[in-house]
Design a protein around this motif. Structure first.
Motif, mmCIF file in Angstrom:
data_model
loop_
_atom_site.group_PDB
_atom_site.id
_atom_site.type_symbol
_atom_site.label_atom_id
_atom_site.label_comp_id
_atom_site.label_asym_id
_atom_site.label_seq_id
_atom_site.Cartn_x
_atom_site.Cartn_y
_atom_site.Cartn_z
ATOM 1 N N TRP A 162 0.832 -1.207 0.000
ATOM 2 C CA TRP A 162 0.000 0.000 0.000
ATOM 3 C C TRP A 162 0.869 1.261 0.000
ATOM 4 N N THR A 171 -1.280 5.296 -6.711
ATOM 5 C CA THR A 171 -2.596 5.634 -6.160
ATOM 6 C C THR A 171 -2.545 7.091 -5.730
ATOM 7 N N ALA A 176 -8.511 6.710 -4.196
ATOM 8 C CA ALA A 176 -7.649 5.634 -4.698
ATOM 9 C C ALA A 176 -6.858 5.002 -3.558
ATOM 10 N N GLN A 177 -6.385 5.823 -2.636
ATOM 11 C CA GLN A 177 -5.605 5.299 -1.515
ATOM 12 C C GLN A 177 -6.493 4.527 -0.540
ATOM 13 N N SER A 180 -7.182 1.139 -2.289
ATOM 14 C CA SER A 180 -5.983 0.296 -2.244
ATOM 15 C C SER A 180 -5.716 -0.200 -0.825
#
Length: 222
Positions: A162, A171, A176-177, A180
């Motif tokens: 990550w 990301t 998006a983070q 993920s």
């Protein structure tokens, strides 16, 4: 800038090739759960019959592992956790990443010594690695320690993946983070379960190897 590139290399090696090897190692071990000793022996034999296997191990496993592990200890030593002041999720993951990194480093050194190093010394063969694992996991203390080790390694890998996606700009943005993060933490759970099931499988009597147990007694006495 030297520190920047050193950290980037550390991050990259944690995913490529070490992350790939971690998944491969999980699949190989899980074959013990899926198909028992015969399946595990076939998986080990396949890997060790690869061309230039010693070169591949040196270049893509041991050298990256040494750099990632040693530099990771340096990063952990420099870390300044602030969880007492800011109890955010990222702060806790930052701290856990360094704690699990130290645990994983110790665990890997121990695991490599018990397995690959003993093969290199000629104390055991690749075919006897299942027996080595049987001796380890049938001891309640070492079984617990191995469980802690694989949980730490699984979290360190998944959370490191990550962090890699964020730091390398793959990301971008909170959504998006967040997505993920869900994916990587799900991966952590799946990998942990597969590794623990593998450890349980090695406790099966079919993996018992009297010759390995006898060698261990001889080394202890000596």
């Amino acid at each position: 800038m030297k520190g920047f590139y050193a950290r980037r290399l550390h991050s990259l090696l944690g995913v490529i090739p070490l992350g790939a090897f971690f998944i491969e190692h999980m699949i190989t071990n899980f074959s013990a759960y899926e198909g028992g000793k015969e399946s595990f022996d076939k998986s080990v034999a396949f890997l060790n019959n690869l061309p230039l296997v010693l070169v591949l191990e040196s270049l893509f496993i041991f050298l990256p592992l040494i750099y990632h592990g040693v530099y990771g200890l340096y990063i952990a030593y420099q870390a300044k956790p602030n969880n007492a002041n800011y109890g955010y999720e990222r702060n806790w993951r930052y701290t856990l990443q360094r704690i699990t990194g130290v645990i994983t480093f110790v665990y890997i050194v121990w695991h490599v010594f018990e397995t690959r190093f003993q093969v290199a010394l000629g104390n055991v063969t690749h075919e006897q690695l299942g027996g080595v694992m049987y001796n380890i996991v049938t001891n309640p203390v070492t079984f617990v320690l191995y469980t802690i080790g694989v949980l730490a390694a699984s979290f360190h890998f998944a959370n490191g993946l990550w962090s890699f996606l964020v730091s390398w700009g793959i990301t971008v943005g909170p959504r998006a983070q967040r997505v993920s993060s869900y994916v990587c933490m799900t991966l952590f759970v799946i990998v942990s379960i597969m590794f623990i099931l593998s450890l349980v499988a090695f406790r099966n009597m079919e993996f018992e190897d009297p010759t390995v147990a006898l060698q261990a007694i001889r080394h202890f006495v000596a």
